[in-house]
Design a protein around this motif. Sequence first.
Motif, PDB file in Angstrom:
ATOM      1  N   LEU A  69       0.839  -1.209   0.000  1.00 24.32           N
ATOM      2  CA  LEU A  69       0.000   0.000   0.000  1.00 24.32           C
ATOM      3  C   LEU A  69       0.869   1.252   0.000  1.00 24.32           C
ATOM      4  CD1 LEU A  69      -2.784  -0.933   2.612  1.00 24.32           C
ATOM      5  CD2 LEU A  69      -2.783  -1.321   0.141  1.00 24.32           C
ATOM      6  N   ALA A  70       1.906   1.261   0.839  1.00 23.85           N
ATOM      7  CA  ALA A  70       2.777   2.432   0.935  1.00 23.85           C
ATOM      8  C   ALA A  70       3.480   2.718  -0.379  1.00 23.85           C
ATOM      9  CB  ALA A  70       3.802   2.235   2.048  1.00 23.85           C
ATOM     10  N   ALA A  71       3.760   1.671  -1.152  1.00 24.76           N
ATOM     11  CA  ALA A  71       4.427   1.846  -2.449  1.00 24.76           C
ATOM     12  C   ALA A  71       3.441   2.153  -3.563  1.00 24.76           C
ATOM     13  CB  ALA A  71       5.224   0.590  -2.793  1.00 24.76           C
ATOM     14  N   GLY A  72       2.159   2.243  -3.223  1.00 25.72           N
ATOM     15  CA  GLY A  72       1.144   2.584  -4.215  1.00 25.72           C
ATOM     16  C   GLY A  72       0.872   1.484  -5.213  1.00 25.72           C
ATOM     17  N   LEU A  73       0.992   0.221  -4.806  1.00 27.88           N
ATOM     18  CA  LEU A  73       0.783  -0.898  -5.719  1.00 27.88           C
ATOM     19  C   LEU A  73      -0.673  -1.348  -5.735  1.00 27.88           C
ATOM     20  CD1 LEU A  73       3.822  -3.229  -4.865  1.00 27.88           C
ATOM     21  CD2 LEU A  73       3.728  -1.306  -6.441  1.00 27.88           C
ATOM     22  N   ALA A  74      -1.123  -1.800  -6.886  1.00 25.12           N
ATOM     23  CA  ALA A  74      -2.326  -2.626  -6.904  1.00 25.12           C
ATOM     24  C   ALA A  74      -1.956  -3.951  -6.244  1.00 25.12           C
ATOM     25  CB  ALA A  74      -2.792  -2.846  -8.333  1.00 25.12           C
ATOM     26  N   VAL A  75      -2.914  -4.568  -5.550  1.00 29.69           N
ATOM     27  CA  VAL A  75      -2.602  -5.753  -4.751  1.00 29.69           C
ATOM     28  C   VAL A  75      -3.482  -6.926  -5.183  1.00 29.69           C
ATOM     29  CG1 VAL A  75      -2.519  -6.731  -2.426  1.00 29.69           C
ATOM     30  CG2 VAL A  75      -1.933  -4.320  -2.790  1.00 29.69           C
ATOM     31  N   ILE A  76      -2.864  -8.095  -5.281  1.00 31.59           N
ATOM     32  CA  ILE A  76      -3.595  -9.345  -5.491  1.00 31.59           C
ATOM     33  C   ILE A  76      -3.350 -10.205  -4.255  1.00 31.59           C
ATOM     34  CG2 ILE A  76      -3.859 -11.401  -6.930  1.00 31.59           C
ATOM     35  CD1 ILE A  76      -2.634  -9.731  -9.244  1.00 31.59           C
ATOM     36  N   ALA A  77      -4.415 -10.611  -3.577  1.00 32.67           N
ATOM     37  CA  ALA A  77      -4.248 -11.309  -2.299  1.00 32.67           C
ATOM     38  C   ALA A  77      -5.254 -12.433  -2.157  1.00 32.67           C
ATOM     39  CB  ALA A  77      -4.407 -10.330  -1.134  1.00 32.67           C
ATOM     40  N   THR A  78      -4.869 -13.445  -1.405  1.00 31.49           N
ATOM     41  CA  THR A  78      -5.780 -14.528  -1.040  1.00 31.49           C
ATOM     42  C   THR A  78      -7.028 -13.944  -0.376  1.00 31.49           C
ATOM     43  OG1 THR A  78      -3.967 -16.085  -0.723  1.00 31.49           O
ATOM     44  CG2 THR A  78      -6.030 -16.575   0.415  1.00 31.49           C
ATOM     45  N   ASP A  79      -8.167 -14.513  -0.702  1.00 33.90           N
ATOM     46  CA  ASP A  79      -9.433 -14.025  -0.145  1.00 33.90           C
ATOM     47  C   ASP A  79      -9.526 -14.441   1.323  1.00 33.90           C
ATOM     48  OD1 ASP A  79     -11.911 -13.019   0.279  1.00 33.90           O
ATOM     49  OD2 ASP A  79     -12.879 -14.060  -1.384  1.00 33.90           O
ATOM     50  N   ASN A  80      -9.051 -13.551   2.179  1.00 30.75           N
ATOM     51  CA  ASN A  80      -8.996 -13.779   3.619  1.00 30.75           C
ATOM     52  C   ASN A  80     -10.008 -12.848   4.282  1.00 30.75           C
ATOM     53  OD1 ASN A  80      -8.191 -13.158   6.394  1.00 30.75           O
ATOM     54  ND2 ASN A  80      -6.324 -14.295   6.007  1.00 30.75           N
ATOM     55  N   PRO A  81     -10.967 -13.370   5.066  1.00 28.92           N
ATOM     56  CA  PRO A  81     -12.005 -12.511   5.668  1.00 28.92           C
ATOM     57  C   PRO A  81     -11.441 -11.370   6.510  1.00 28.92           C
ATOM     58  CG  PRO A  81     -12.596 -14.812   5.896  1.00 28.92           C
ATOM     59  CD  PRO A  81     -11.195 -14.791   5.361  1.00 28.92           C
ATOM     60  N   LEU A  82     -10.353 -11.624   7.227  1.00 24.64           N
ATOM     61  CA  LEU A  82      -9.762 -10.574   8.055  1.00 24.64           C
ATOM     62  C   LEU A  82      -9.235  -9.441   7.200  1.00 24.64           C
ATOM     63  CD1 LEU A  82      -8.828  -9.608  10.875  1.00 24.64           C
ATOM     64  CD2 LEU A  82      -6.701 -10.860  10.496  1.00 24.64           C
TER      65      LEU A  82
END
Length: 380
Positions: free
Chosen positions: A286-299
């Motif tokens: 986030l700090a580097a301003g990236l788009a993020v792809i992440a495992t679908d984690n409820p938390l």
Amino acid sequence: MIPDIVHVSSAHPWVDNRVHLREAAAAADAGFRVRLIAVDSDLSAPATAVDVVRIPRRARARRMVVSSTQALVLALRSKARVVHLHDPELIWTIPVLRLAGRTVVYDAHEDLPDQVWSKDYLSYRQRAVFAWLSHGLLRVAGTAHRVVTATQWTGRRFPAGRRLAIHNFPFARPEDDAQVSLEARPALVAHVGVLSRDRGIDVLASVVQQPSFPSGWCLEMVGSIDRSTSVEELRAAEATGRAVHGGVVGPIQARDLLLRARIGVVPFRRTPVTDQIFPTKLFEYLAAGLAVIATDNPLWRHLLRDVECVTFVPADDPAAIALAIRRYAEDPALLERHGAEARRAAARFTWAPEAERLVAMYDELLPGVRAARSKSTADR
């Protein structure tokens, strides 16, 4: 110089982000005299006001006996009033330190019983035995004067009146404020941090071999590889020319890599441990301003519920990650929008407020120390 606080680790390198660059450095910056006892490393770290004492790197078995004993002796010799411990293998030292009149802080980086159950290389019976033993260790850890935890969830096992959650949010850097747009960066997907089965090493290796992985893009990874993890699939991915593993780098170099990337990926498997942690890499992305792809984690969904910067994908699904990368590659407007949203969200997840709460805890344990030192300095 007799330190006020000594941070102690027989397992973490002296360049560790949480142990040194966040917690120990925050206390030193606030005016405490701070020493760090931690493991030697060839990596470099930014200069801090922390006095660093390095102990040798050792194999796991010798480390748990020899290094933990050496760390205890050095902590006692430091004469520091507060001893802040960072490893489960140091829990046995808590009664010793208390008998010696020291104020003890135990730092629970992860949930120990859940961590034991996630060790696939152990048999079920072995995990059951070690998990039972870990509950006993946590009862000893709970006798520390304070328990600092990386998440609220980890803190649930400790006495409510003595626990404090200090999250691994990244510290702000001028380099992040000067970052260029995502379209001006190389077509790079980044992963920083430890690579293991639970953290998706085989998933990452498979991503670049998917038919949907966009031409001209590359996946660059830095970080250590867990010793129990096979690297065959990773080496096969590197052979395609679409993936690079840059080895172990310092924490600042890892963050510098992110400023060259367009997308950050968090491919964790769903386990009791990964379901309850906040990966540091997520906030660094986030700090580097990236788009993020992440495992679908409820938390993580709950944490970023009002921020449109993450594409969530099913766990253990390299094809879904490759498709998400292609979607960003083919839609520059979406990429830029998610990058801008990430940068906006980053302001909510910074180290400064966590540091203030940590320093407030030290002020409770060492009342008047900072004030007296400031007065002494002013009177000179």
